[in-house]
Write a protein that holds these residues in place. Structure first.
Motif, mmCIF file in Angstrom:
data_model
loop_
_atom_site.group_PDB
_atom_site.id
_atom_site.type_symbol
_atom_site.label_atom_id
_atom_site.label_comp_id
_atom_site.label_asym_id
_atom_site.label_seq_id
_atom_site.Cartn_x
_atom_site.Cartn_y
_atom_site.Cartn_z
ATOM 1 N N LEU A 1 95.796 -54.116 57.687
ATOM 2 C CA LEU A 1 94.834 -55.221 57.788
ATOM 3 C C LEU A 1 93.388 -54.754 57.841
ATOM 4 C CD1 LEU A 1 96.656 -57.701 60.191
ATOM 5 C CD2 LEU A 1 96.602 -57.691 57.686
ATOM 6 N N ASP A 2 93.138 -53.560 58.368
ATOM 7 C CA ASP A 2 91.763 -53.070 58.429
ATOM 8 C C ASP A 2 91.142 -52.982 57.034
ATOM 9 O OD1 ASP A 2 91.736 -52.853 61.173
ATOM 10 O OD2 ASP A 2 92.126 -50.695 61.208
ATOM 11 N N GLU A 3 91.956 -52.590 56.049
ATOM 12 C CA GLU A 3 91.431 -52.440 54.689
ATOM 13 C C GLU A 3 91.032 -53.781 54.083
ATOM 14 O OE1 GLU A 3 94.029 -50.234 52.176
ATOM 15 O OE2 GLU A 3 94.125 -48.501 53.532
ATOM 16 N N ILE A 4 91.638 -54.858 54.564
ATOM 17 C CA ILE A 4 91.328 -56.190 54.047
ATOM 18 C C ILE A 4 90.217 -56.840 54.856
ATOM 19 C CG2 ILE A 4 92.337 -58.435 53.433
ATOM 20 C CD1 ILE A 4 95.099 -56.998 53.667
ATOM 21 N N ALA A 5 90.188 -56.550 56.139
ATOM 22 C CA ALA A 5 89.226 -57.210 57.034
ATOM 23 C C ALA A 5 87.801 -56.734 56.820
ATOM 24 C CB ALA A 5 89.630 -56.981 58.494
ATOM 25 N N TRP A 6 87.651 -55.492 56.343
ATOM 26 C CA TRP A 6 86.306 -54.909 56.220
ATOM 27 C C TRP A 6 85.920 -54.690 54.772
ATOM 28 C CZ3 TRP A 6 83.524 -55.101 60.436
ATOM 29 C CH2 TRP A 6 84.169 -55.075 61.679
ATOM 30 N N LYS A 7 84.694 -55.083 54.455
ATOM 31 C CA LYS A 7 84.101 -54.821 53.153
ATOM 32 C C LYS A 7 83.122 -53.662 53.302
ATOM 33 C CE LYS A 7 84.513 -59.545 51.412
ATOM 34 N NZ LYS A 7 83.814 -60.701 50.821
ATOM 35 N N PRO A 8 82.675 -53.071 52.182
ATOM 36 C CA PRO A 8 81.736 -51.944 52.274
ATOM 37 C C PRO A 8 80.544 -52.263 53.170
ATOM 38 C CG PRO A 8 82.504 -52.171 50.025
ATOM 39 C CD PRO A 8 83.069 -53.350 50.788
ATOM 40 N N ARG B 1 82.326 -57.905 57.618
ATOM 41 C CA ARG B 1 83.614 -58.556 57.839
ATOM 42 C C ARG B 1 83.924 -59.553 56.732
ATOM 43 N NH1 ARG B 1 86.331 -59.042 62.758
ATOM 44 N NH2 ARG B 1 87.693 -60.399 61.560
ATOM 45 N N THR B 2 85.146 -59.557 56.267
ATOM 46 C CA THR B 2 85.619 -60.552 55.313
ATOM 47 C C THR B 2 85.670 -61.903 56.023
ATOM 48 O OG1 THR B 2 86.982 -58.882 54.214
ATOM 49 C CG2 THR B 2 87.546 -61.194 53.817
ATOM 50 N N GLN B 3 85.225 -62.946 55.349
ATOM 51 C CA GLN B 3 85.258 -64.285 55.944
ATOM 52 C C GLN B 3 86.698 -64.670 56.269
ATOM 53 O OE1 GLN B 3 82.581 -66.331 56.764
ATOM 54 N NE2 GLN B 3 81.431 -64.459 56.334
#
Length: 197
Positions: free
Chosen positions: A45-52, A56-58
């Protein structure tokens, strides 16, 4: 001594939807191990939750991405992590919930070592484009502070889950304390289970 046999319940038809939980950063190694053993997609989930840039991903986008990934393989999935934004989406649909719960004295040195390796560029960050810096890591917003202060909160939350869903009482959740050898015994039970399939 806990009995972990069978190590995984599944849905009774050879499908496994596994949710790995614990304090931050604890379950990625087990997730990769299970993905290899069961030939199932690993969804950190960390890979999806965070953008460069640590953006944070909405929440709505995050939930939709996770739903899409969970639906890609009818045989199941391994979701690694737990985010408030997902609500009960993952635990409600899981066939198995594995709570990794080592004491902080065992967990913290590993966290510090992993963080140090990331700072030196010898280990990748938890998400693409998210670079760890000395200033951020050891600030009140950093991973070390979060994990130390969140340890008790996470244990309280998952202990409540365990009360409702303990595999020993016919539920779908198991607690593994590596300091007591429980993770190793659980893996042994899993290997035996897989050989009998």
């Amino acid at each position: 001594m806990p009995n972990f046999s069978p190590a995984l319940r599944g849905d009774g038809h050879g499908n496994y939807r596994i949710h790995l939980i614990g304090n931050s950063g604890m379950s990625s190694t087990l997730g990769a191990y299970l993905s290899t053993k069961l030939n199932l997609p690993h969804i950190p989930l960390d890979e999806i939750a965070w953008k460069p840039g640590w953006q944070r991903t909405q929440d709505a986008e995050f939930r939709e991405k996770v739903r899409t990934l969970m639906a890609q393989d009818t045989r199941g999935w391994i979701v690694d992590g737990d985010y408030r934004a997902l609500g009960t989406l993952v635990p409600d649909t899981a066939t198995d919930i594995i709570w990794l719960d080592p004491p902080l004295r065992r967990y913290l040195p590993r966290l510090l070592w992993r963080t140090f390796m990331r700072l030196l560029g010898l280990r990748s960050s938890c998400a693409e484009g998210c670079v760890d810096t000395w200033e951020e890591v050891f600030s009140s917003q950093g991973i070390v502070w979060f994990c130390v202060t969140n340890h008790g909160t996470a244990r309280t939350k998952y202990a409540a889950w365990l009360t409702r869903m303990n595999v020993a009482a016919g539920g779908k959740m198991a607690r593994l304390d590596e300091s007591r050898g429980e993770l190793a015994r659980w893996k042994d039970d899993l290997e035996t289970h897989l050989q009998q399939m």
